[in-house]
Design a protein around this motif. Sequence first.
Motif, mmCIF file in Angstrom:
data_model
loop_
_atom_site.group_PDB
_atom_site.id
_atom_site.type_symbol
_atom_site.label_atom_id
_atom_site.label_comp_id
_atom_site.label_asym_id
_atom_site.label_seq_id
_atom_site.Cartn_x
_atom_site.Cartn_y
_atom_site.Cartn_z
ATOM 1 N N ARG A 153 49.741 15.567 -18.610
ATOM 2 C CA ARG A 153 50.317 16.262 -17.611
ATOM 3 C C ARG A 153 51.834 16.169 -17.728
ATOM 4 O O ARG A 153 52.410 17.149 -17.695
ATOM 5 C CB ARG A 153 49.790 15.839 -16.218
ATOM 6 N N LEU A 214 42.704 29.610 -23.234
ATOM 7 C CA LEU A 214 42.696 28.513 -22.223
ATOM 8 C C LEU A 214 44.312 27.707 -22.167
ATOM 9 O O LEU A 214 44.630 27.351 -21.074
ATOM 10 C CB LEU A 214 41.857 27.390 -22.590
ATOM 11 N N TYR A 217 46.548 30.183 -20.378
ATOM 12 C CA TYR A 217 46.191 30.138 -18.723
ATOM 13 C C TYR A 217 46.922 28.794 -18.186
ATOM 14 O O TYR A 217 47.414 28.761 -17.129
ATOM 15 C CB TYR A 217 44.588 30.262 -18.795
ATOM 16 N N GLU A 218 46.540 27.615 -18.821
ATOM 17 C CA GLU A 218 46.907 26.534 -18.362
ATOM 18 C C GLU A 218 48.330 26.347 -18.248
ATOM 19 O O GLU A 218 49.043 25.946 -17.413
ATOM 20 C CB GLU A 218 46.408 25.263 -19.215
ATOM 21 N N CYS A 221 49.513 28.322 -15.206
ATOM 22 C CA CYS A 221 48.907 27.680 -13.983
ATOM 23 C C CYS A 221 49.633 26.346 -13.837
ATOM 24 O O CYS A 221 49.471 25.815 -12.649
ATOM 25 C CB CYS A 221 47.548 27.605 -13.856
ATOM 26 N N GLU A 225 47.470 22.127 -11.402
ATOM 27 C CA GLU A 225 46.951 23.134 -10.773
ATOM 28 C C GLU A 225 45.580 23.611 -11.077
ATOM 29 O O GLU A 225 44.655 24.321 -10.404
ATOM 30 C CB GLU A 225 47.681 24.396 -10.418
ATOM 31 N N THR A 226 45.181 23.269 -12.589
ATOM 32 C CA THR A 226 43.814 23.673 -12.896
ATOM 33 C C THR A 226 43.487 22.523 -13.913
ATOM 34 O O THR A 226 44.225 21.924 -14.605
ATOM 35 C CB THR A 226 44.052 25.179 -13.754
ATOM 36 N N LYS A 227 42.027 22.623 -14.012
ATOM 37 C CA LYS A 227 41.362 21.511 -14.905
ATOM 38 C C LYS A 227 40.514 22.133 -15.524
ATOM 39 O O LYS A 227 39.484 21.625 -16.552
ATOM 40 C CB LYS A 227 40.639 20.352 -14.178
ATOM 41 N N VAL A 228 40.440 23.722 -15.962
ATOM 42 C CA VAL A 228 39.722 24.277 -16.721
ATOM 43 C C VAL A 228 39.387 23.871 -18.208
ATOM 44 O O VAL A 228 38.386 23.585 -18.667
ATOM 45 C CB VAL A 228 40.082 25.895 -16.695
ATOM 46 N N TYR A 231 37.527 20.796 -18.437
ATOM 47 C CA TYR A 231 36.074 21.018 -18.237
ATOM 48 C C TYR A 231 35.459 21.800 -19.551
ATOM 49 O O TYR A 231 34.290 21.515 -19.961
ATOM 50 C CB TYR A 231 35.850 21.849 -16.801
#
Length: 249
Positions: A153, A214, A217-218, A221, A225-228, A231
């Motif tokens: 992060r 992805l 997108y990350e 965001c 704010e995102t853990k897509v 996952y």
Amino acid sequence: MAIAGIHNHHYWQDNPHWRFIFISLVVWLWLVLPSFVTEVSHHTTHSHTTDSAFNSHLLRIWHWQLMVLAMMLPLMSSALRFVVYALPRYRRERSIFSFLLGYLFIWSLAGVVVELFDGLMLHTVFFTDFYRQLLGAVGFLAAGLWCFSYHRRKAMLSCGIGMPLRINGWRAYLDCIHYGLKMGLRCLSSCWHIMAALVIAGHSLILMAIFTVLLIYERACLPAETKVLSYICILMSLLLTLKFLWFSI
């Protein structure tokens, strides 16, 4: 018409990230050409049957470079805009080139290490496509867990940090190279696990496209704010594990 032409010319100068997104799209088109995909798949999957191990290593390193251009250039929009707005207009083209020189140099060194390791795995006696699925599952699981880490992060947040750039003389270009090196290291520290997992899993173009979307997108965001992405990596690990177990029965 002349005023409109000048306005459009200045727009492309002030927004250079669009041309690199276009380059990324061109690389994607090159990758999905059936003849090219067949050639890469043949040499990558069956490189242990070729006469020249050196040529197979070069092919894998070349494919790594294409992966970087296709996946990473769209993520460099903010850094490229920073270079453009920090320097005089007459220096912009050479400054962008200097920045990319440093940035791609870092990824090239990483590509040599990753692809040589992958090449060594391909030349082991026990290694087959069957075991590549299992290694790919382990790689994506490790990538998913790394996405949750504090260090990852922190690396993601550092990708938006600039640095002072001199605007006069040849040292201005050295600063751009230095900035490119720093951004390359930051980008590598935040995305190396995804790239390595993709290599281990076999250079799948479908997976490359999924993870490019992805990562964009990350980046938009922010990882806080995102853990897509985490996952999806874990889900991909589960799917590859199930596929390995299914064919091992």
